[in-house]
Design a protein around this motif. Structure first.
Motif: not given
Length: 119
Positions: A67-70, A23-26, A76-80, A35-37
């Motif tokens: 991540l394409g979150a709406r 996902y190319r996150l830094t 939060g759902l995507i992260i988990n 922490w969001l998760g």
């Protein structure tokens, strides 16, 4: 095998175990995502990472875009749930988390329970 060669070999093994970053996150975005998760909001994340709230909000916006979150709930759902996520839990642990986790009792004492006798 020399100590130097052992260190090099251990580093190679560790690098081979590192999860790819599709996902190319830094690094900072991974910390914020972790922490969001765990359900923390911007203010709590900012205090944990010792950065300003606006910086955390910017990281969250970039994470959501990557991540394409709406919305926040979707993020939060995507992260988990996505493969490769949740990212490793943050290595930064605040002193108060340590005290609470290990019951050190350095915080405010728990209120004494009242005992009431009835006739």
């Amino acid at each position: 095998m020399s100590a130097y060669n052992m260190l090099i070999e251990n580093a190679r093994e560790r690098d081979a175990r590192v999860v790819p970053n599709p996902y190319r996150l830094t690094v900072r975005e991974k910390n914020v995502a972790a922490w969001l998760g765990r359900g923390l909001d911007c203010d709590a994340i900012a205090s944990k990472l010792s950065i300003r709230r606006g910086i955390v909000a910017g990281h969250i916006t970039r994470i959501a875009g990557k991540l394409g979150a709406r919305n926040a709930t979707h993020l939060g759902l995507i992260i988990n749930t996505l493969p490769g996520l949740p990212v490793e839990q943050p290595t930064l642990v605040a002193i108060e988390d340590f005290r609470v986790a290990f019951g050190m009792g350095w915080g405010t004492p728990a209120p004494a329970s009242e005992v009431v006798f009835s006739d």
